[in-house]
Design a protein around this motif. Structure first.
Motif: not given
Length: 556
Positions: A506-513, A463-470, A475-478
């Motif tokens: 954070a990954s959800l917000l990076v992807r969707h917000a 799930e976290l990888a879906l936002a990787q690089g954004a 990325d540092a927290a992961v």
């Protein structure tokens, strides 16, 4: 010569009581006017329910429904152990407002209805409905949640599920103790914990011994915290000959006689006052075995996943409700020559609260989506749900009390007065981190899942990888999280779970917000550019962008 006094001037009545600089009543308002909620509803597969959620949001924010909530908490449930003739009845009387709330919740499918709907997104729609209807009263959400959670446990005993599931999934609310199969709809409660063990249910001392009738037992013991004792049936844990087992206990037996369910007292709780919580005593109580004997914990584990999701949902609801109240107040209140909403520091506080609220709502709907897909056989979503629900239960419910306190403070002294409703929300908030396992219990459950179910860790990182690089901070927290997983100890479980929760949000917000929301969240929650209280967003944060999205009617 004494001068003639001047004629008395008529005094203006109540001259000192002009009401100025006070906000108008919030009601009526639309509890579904929440962009993050509606976007999540569509994203998680229940866009078909949007019209119903919007309609329910208007009803939740109506003056009538808000008054029901107030009255249900002012007029608390009353226990009647005996009738006027001395017969034991063990009834709990509720104010009519409680019944109005319950009738609406059940009719709107907020109890067990999704289990009867063969439609993708049904469980997401229920969660979204709870996020808006919860703007009324949290207490009546307890029996609807337990009824929802009871169905998967009952399904381990198909002959019982065949009898009770159609009634538990009904949209009919029919209060009063009668033979369950003679009613149009049922509510289910739970009797798990005992005074000597609490969450450690394996230490339960309530005993169950089989009768001559197959599958039928008699119970003897005492439960310490059984909420909603007016429910029709209860799932109860007791020690059978083969070990801890799960049982179905009806309040009224098939022949119409009262089962032995003696309510010793109602709990005097900090909050959740509209809902009765009790200590029942069993002595020869008739019960039906649910699941294999000795497998009680395994039988109820799916039930726990459901009720934990509802704890997250209700915490997110309290956040949103109190944010709406705070936003309404500061729009209409002025101090030091300007409206509060126009003052930079107040805007910082509101924006910080808005970030927390959106993160909680977004995670709640993602968990609901996972639950919906897991029910339909998606193994990856089931693994994600297993760990993410425990993570969300730990973190979102922990954030609730601090959040509601800050929102209350936005109203100043007005917020500290019971009439505002904010003290009721504040007292409610700590319950969600205690019910279905305190913080430590949930943190340790995450560790247990990681150790015993390796697929859960992989599901989380997928799930976290879906936002990787954004976002570099994410990325540092992961990367830090990966390190903690290999070196973490039981004593550091809370630290591990907190980082899991923050990276997931954070990954959800990076992807969707929008960028304004995602950037501010990552900068503060992961990047360390944050103080120790709400309202410490950095100068670079797009406060206006956050508030424009979060507050009903826009940023000003």
């Amino acid at each position: 010569m004494v001068p003639t006094p001047a004629p008395a001037q008529p005094r203006r009545q109540y001259a000192t009581h002009d009401v100025t600089n006070q906000p108008p009543a919030l009601t009526p308002y639309d509890a579904s006017e929440d962009t993050a909620l509606l976007e999540g509803l569509r994203r998680e597969g229940a866009g078909w329910a949007e019209q119903g959620v919007r309609r329910l949001g208007l009803r939740a924010g109506s003056a009538e429904a808000q008054e029901w909530a107030e009255q249900a908490n002012v007029h608390e449930p009353v226990l009647r152990t005996h009738d006027r003739y001395g017969n034991r009845v063990d009834e709990v009387d509720f104010h009519p407002s409680w019944h109005h709330l319950m009738r609406a919740a059940v009719a709107e499918g907020l109890a067990a209805t999704p289990w009867a709907e063969d439609r993708p997104g049904a469980h997401v729609a229920r969660t979204a409905g709870g996020l808006v209807w919860g703007h009324t009263d949290a207490g009546h959400g307890c029996p609807t949640s337990m009824t929802y959670a009871a169905v998967p446990a009952l399904r381990t005993q198909p002959e019982l599920a065949k009898i009770y599931e159609p009634l538990l999934t009904s949209r009919e609310y029919e209060p009063g103790l009668r033979v369950p199969t003679e009613k149009r709809g049922l509510l289910a409660g739970m009797g798990m914990t005992e005074k000597q063990g609490g969450s450690d249910v394996r230490t339960n001392t309530t005993t169950a011994w089989p009768t001559a009738e197959p599958g039928v037992y008699q119970l003897r013991g005492h439960k310490w915290f059984t909420s909603a004792p007016m429910c029709d049936v209860f799932l109860v844990l007791a020690q059978a000959p083969e070990g801890l087992s799960c049982f179905l206990v009806p309040r009224v037996l098939p022949d119409g006689s009262r089962n032995a369910f003696r309510i010793q007292r109602l709990k005097d709780k900090l909050g959740n006052r509209s809902n009765a919580s009790s200590e029942p005593e069993f002595d020869g109580t008739v019960a039906w075995l649910v699941g294999p004997e000795g497998r009680g914990v395994k039988t109820i584990i799916e039930m726990v996943n459901c009720t934990r999701l509802d704890c997250v949902m209700m915490s997110a609801t309290l956040m949103r409700k109190t944010l709406v109240e705070a936003g309404h107040h500061v729009r209409h209140r002025s101090a030091f020559g300007a409206r509060l909403v126009d003052q930079p520091l107040m805007r910082n506080v509101l924006a910080d609260l808005a970030l927390e609220s959106e993160a909680a709502t977004t995670l709640t709907l993602r968990l609901a989506g996972a639950a919906d897909r897991a029910v339909r056989g998606d193994a990856g979503e089931a693994a994600f749900r297993r760990i993410a629900t425990a993570v969300g239960k730990y973190w979102v419910t922990k954030r609730g009390p601090a959040f509601t306190a800050e929102a209350l403070e936005c109203l100043g002294g007005n917020g500290y007065v019971e009439e505002s409703g904010m003290p009721r929300h504040y007292r409610e908030a700590p319950l969600l981190s205690i019910w279905e396992g305190s913080g430590n219990v949930n943190a340790l459950d995450v560790l247990r899942a990681l150790r015993r179910e390796p697929g859960t860790a992989q599901a989380l990182f997928d799930e976290l990888a879906l936002a990787q690089g954004a976002d570099a901070r994410l990325d540092a927290a992961v990367t830090r999280l990966e390190g903690l997983l290999t070196t973490g100890s039981e004593a550091g479980a809370r630290r591990l779970v907190e980082l899991m929760a923050l990276t997931l949000q954070a990954s959800l917000l990076v992807r969707h917000a929008p960028p304004a929301v995602a950037d501010a969240f990552c900068a503060t929650r992961l990047g360390g550019d944050w103080g120790h209280a709400f309202g410490t967003l950095p100068d670079a944060a797009d406060v206006d962008g956050v508030l424009e999205r979060a507050l009903p009617g826009g940023a000003g």
